[in-house]
Design a protein around this motif. Structure first.
Motif, PDB file in Angstrom:
ATOM      1  N   LEU A  13     106.797   8.474 -25.958  1.00 42.83           N
ATOM      2  CA  LEU A  13     106.463   7.763 -27.181  1.00 42.83           C
ATOM      3  C   LEU A  13     107.278   8.209 -28.398  1.00 42.83           C
ATOM      4  O   LEU A  13     107.695   7.355 -29.186  1.00 42.83           O
ATOM      5  CB  LEU A  13     104.958   7.861 -27.466  1.00 42.83           C
ATOM      6  CG  LEU A  13     104.442   7.028 -28.635  1.00 42.83           C
ATOM      7  CD1 LEU A  13     104.666   5.540 -28.401  1.00 42.83           C
ATOM      8  CD2 LEU A  13     102.977   7.318 -28.876  1.00 42.83           C
ATOM      9  N   CYS A  62     102.484   9.976 -20.726  1.00 50.31           N
ATOM     10  CA  CYS A  62     101.190  10.054 -21.411  1.00 50.31           C
ATOM     11  C   CYS A  62     100.189  10.903 -20.627  1.00 50.31           C
ATOM     12  O   CYS A  62      99.421  11.665 -21.224  1.00 50.31           O
ATOM     13  CB  CYS A  62     100.630   8.655 -21.669  1.00 50.31           C
ATOM     14  SG  CYS A  62     101.606   7.675 -22.833  1.00 50.31           S
ATOM     15  N   TYR A 145      99.372   1.997 -25.006  1.00 47.34           N
ATOM     16  CA  TYR A 145     100.392   3.041 -25.148  1.00 47.34           C
ATOM     17  C   TYR A 145     101.139   3.248 -23.825  1.00 47.34           C
ATOM     18  O   TYR A 145     102.366   3.382 -23.803  1.00 47.34           O
ATOM     19  CB  TYR A 145      99.776   4.374 -25.569  1.00 47.34           C
ATOM     20  CG  TYR A 145      99.336   4.468 -27.007  1.00 47.34           C
ATOM     21  CD1 TYR A 145     100.245   4.381 -28.058  1.00 47.34           C
ATOM     22  CD2 TYR A 145      97.998   4.682 -27.325  1.00 47.34           C
ATOM     23  CE1 TYR A 145      99.849   4.497 -29.379  1.00 47.34           C
ATOM     24  CE2 TYR A 145      97.584   4.795 -28.640  1.00 47.34           C
ATOM     25  CZ  TYR A 145      98.504   4.699 -29.669  1.00 47.34           C
ATOM     26  OH  TYR A 145      98.104   4.808 -30.975  1.00 47.34           O
ATOM     27  N   TYR A 148     103.546   0.456 -23.189  1.00 44.61           N
ATOM     28  CA  TYR A 148     104.646   0.550 -24.157  1.00 44.61           C
ATOM     29  C   TYR A 148     105.676   1.581 -23.687  1.00 44.61           C
ATOM     30  O   TYR A 148     106.876   1.297 -23.613  1.00 44.61           O
ATOM     31  CB  TYR A 148     104.051   0.918 -25.517  1.00 44.61           C
ATOM     32  CG  TYR A 148     104.987   0.993 -26.695  1.00 44.61           C
ATOM     33  CD1 TYR A 148     106.019   0.091 -26.890  1.00 44.61           C
ATOM     34  CD2 TYR A 148     104.778   1.970 -27.659  1.00 44.61           C
ATOM     35  CE1 TYR A 148     106.840   0.164 -28.011  1.00 44.61           C
ATOM     36  CE2 TYR A 148     105.588   2.051 -28.787  1.00 44.61           C
ATOM     37  CZ  TYR A 148     106.623   1.142 -28.953  1.00 44.61           C
ATOM     38  OH  TYR A 148     107.412   1.233 -30.071  1.00 44.61           O
ATOM     39  N   VAL A 149     105.188   2.760 -23.343  1.00 42.67           N
ATOM     40  CA  VAL A 149     106.060   3.853 -22.904  1.00 42.67           C
ATOM     41  C   VAL A 149     106.777   3.502 -21.599  1.00 42.67           C
ATOM     42  O   VAL A 149     107.988   3.665 -21.477  1.00 42.67           O
ATOM     43  CB  VAL A 149     105.231   5.155 -22.759  1.00 42.67           C
ATOM     44  CG1 VAL A 149     105.980   6.218 -21.975  1.00 42.67           C
ATOM     45  CG2 VAL A 149     104.831   5.682 -24.129  1.00 42.67           C
ATOM     46  N   THR A 154     110.968   4.765 -21.026  1.00 41.42           N
ATOM     47  CA  THR A 154     111.270   6.017 -21.716  1.00 41.42           C
ATOM     48  C   THR A 154     111.387   7.166 -20.716  1.00 41.42           C
ATOM     49  O   THR A 154     110.862   7.108 -19.610  1.00 41.42           O
ATOM     50  CB  THR A 154     110.194   6.362 -22.766  1.00 41.42           C
ATOM     51  OG1 THR A 154     108.954   6.609 -22.119  1.00 41.42           O
ATOM     52  CG2 THR A 154     110.035   5.247 -23.785  1.00 41.42           C
TER      53      THR A 154
END
Length: 185
Positions: A13, A62, A145, A148-149, A154
């Motif tokens: 993130l 995460c 989240y 998204y990551v 990422t």
């Protein structure tokens, strides 16, 4: 390798917060509120919910970072966190937290999977409406989240010990410290 032009040397993130500072403040503020703001749930319990949902979503970054944050704030440390990930019903946590984790797992599948039975079981175990609310919101937010990551590909830290260092910083300084700025590593 990330799907967009990110600094692969900055994992997860934080790389996205630096890439798009226009969204960084809101995303960091949401995490700060959910995981560190006022709540009847302890910070470590909220981190555990975030870590559990992230594990269910197979979001390595995460799951690693929030597992480390939970471990740093819960008696039993990483051993407890790993037990919860393996089988929350067998883990040495309160019946209330077990019921809340069941709600979080239902949210992870679909918000519509949360049933009246889940809510009744949580209430019977002592959960308040605020604790149920916070659990659902943490689970829903971490699905976002996580997507998204992972959706932007990422990177993850090459050394898993980096998660403990991230947790140390987050526990001490909060999620506002994850916003764009000098590399926190």
């Amino acid at each position: 390798m990330a799907h967009i032009d990110l600094d692969d040397g900055i994992p997860g993130l934080p790389s996205l917060l630096r890439f798009r500072p226009e969204t960084a403040g809101a995303l960091s503020a949401l995490a700060e509120t959910l995981l560190r703001g006022p709540s009847p749930l302890a910070r470590g319990e909220r981190e555990l919910i975030a870590a559990y949902v992230s594990t269910l979503n197979d979001c390595r970054f995460c799951a690693g970072s929030h597992s480390a944050c939970a471990a740093a704030q819960l008696e039993g440390g990483m051993s407890l966190v790993e037990q919860v990930h393996a089988d929350p019903d067998a883990a040495p946590i309160s019946d209330k937290l077990k019921a809340l984790l069941r709600i979080a797992a239902a949210v992870q599948r679909s918000g519509k999977d949360v049933t009246a039975e889940h809510i009744a079981a949580a209430r019977a175990a002592g959960a308040t409406d605020v604790e149920i609310h916070d659990t659902v919101l943490i689970a829903a937010a971490f699905c976002m989240y996580n997507r998204y990551v992972d959706g932007l590909g990422t990177s993850v830290p090459p050394d898993p010990r980096a998660y403990a260092q991230m947790a140390e910083r987050l526990v001490a300084h909060g999620y506002g410290s994850a916003a764009p700025g000098p590399d926190p590593r």
